[in-house]
Write a protein that holds these residues in place. Structure first.
Motif, PDB file in Angstrom:
ATOM      1  N   ASP A 238     -11.881 -51.358 -18.168  1.00 16.26           N
ATOM      2  CA  ASP A 238     -11.968 -50.484 -19.342  1.00 16.26           C
ATOM      3  C   ASP A 238     -10.584 -50.016 -19.814  1.00 16.26           C
ATOM      4  O   ASP A 238     -10.472 -49.405 -20.865  1.00 16.26           O
ATOM      5  CB  ASP A 238     -12.846 -49.275 -19.018  1.00 16.26           C
ATOM      6  CG  ASP A 238     -13.220 -48.472 -20.241  1.00 16.26           C
ATOM      7  OD1 ASP A 238     -13.315 -49.064 -21.336  1.00 16.26           O
ATOM      8  OD2 ASP A 238     -13.419 -47.254 -20.114  1.00 16.26           O
TER       9      ASP A 238
ATOM     10  N   VAL B 277      -7.070 -50.148 -21.539  1.00 14.81           N
ATOM     11  CA  VAL B 277      -6.449 -50.884 -22.631  1.00 14.81           C
ATOM     12  C   VAL B 277      -5.044 -50.327 -22.845  1.00 14.81           C
ATOM     13  O   VAL B 277      -4.857 -49.118 -22.946  1.00 14.81           O
ATOM     14  CB  VAL B 277      -7.274 -50.735 -23.935  1.00 14.81           C
ATOM     15  CG1 VAL B 277      -6.590 -51.434 -25.092  1.00 14.81           C
ATOM     16  CG2 VAL B 277      -8.673 -51.254 -23.743  1.00 14.81           C
TER      17      VAL B 277
ATOM     18  N   HIS C 224      -9.019 -45.591 -22.802  1.00 13.89           N
ATOM     19  CA  HIS C 224     -10.303 -46.237 -22.557  1.00 13.89           C
ATOM     20  C   HIS C 224     -10.547 -47.236 -23.680  1.00 13.89           C
ATOM     21  O   HIS C 224     -10.040 -47.062 -24.794  1.00 13.89           O
ATOM     22  CB  HIS C 224     -11.441 -45.204 -22.557  1.00 13.89           C
ATOM     23  CG  HIS C 224     -11.453 -44.312 -21.367  1.00 13.89           C
ATOM     24  ND1 HIS C 224     -11.061 -42.997 -21.425  1.00 13.89           N
ATOM     25  CD2 HIS C 224     -11.818 -44.547 -20.087  1.00 13.89           C
ATOM     26  CE1 HIS C 224     -11.185 -42.452 -20.234  1.00 13.89           C
ATOM     27  NE2 HIS C 224     -11.647 -43.366 -19.399  1.00 13.89           N
ATOM     28  N   GLY C 225     -11.344 -48.258 -23.415  1.00 12.36           N
ATOM     29  CA  GLY C 225     -11.662 -49.241 -24.442  1.00 12.36           C
ATOM     30  C   GLY C 225     -12.268 -48.608 -25.690  1.00 12.36           C
ATOM     31  O   GLY C 225     -11.970 -48.994 -26.813  1.00 12.36           O
TER      32      GLY C 225
END
Length: 69
Positions: free
Chosen positions: A20, A22, A40-41
């Motif tokens: 998750d 990024v 977070h994504g």
């Protein structure tokens, strides 16, 4: 020093799941290596650049354009 869990730049929460995480930016520093900015994504599109350096650059460009006389 071992690296810890990355922290989301948007919500300041730990990113527990490595899938998750990024990378949204890389910040250069004057001394030593820079640092990676994570999110977070789901929060990657919500992270905005720091407005201070952009405002400073705009002010410098305005001063340079106005001071050429």
């Amino acid at each position: 020093m071992t690296p810890g869990l990355p922290v989301c730049h948007h919500c300041d929460g730990l990113i527990i799941d490595p899938e998750d995480a990024v990378v949204v930016a890389y910040v250069h520093t004057n001394s030593g290596p820079g640092r990676v900015v994570w999110a977070h994504g789901a929060h990657a599109q919500l992270v905005h650049p720091d407005p201070y350096p952009l405002a400073l650059l705009a002010r410098i460009r305005a001063l340079c354009a106005g001071g050429s006389s």
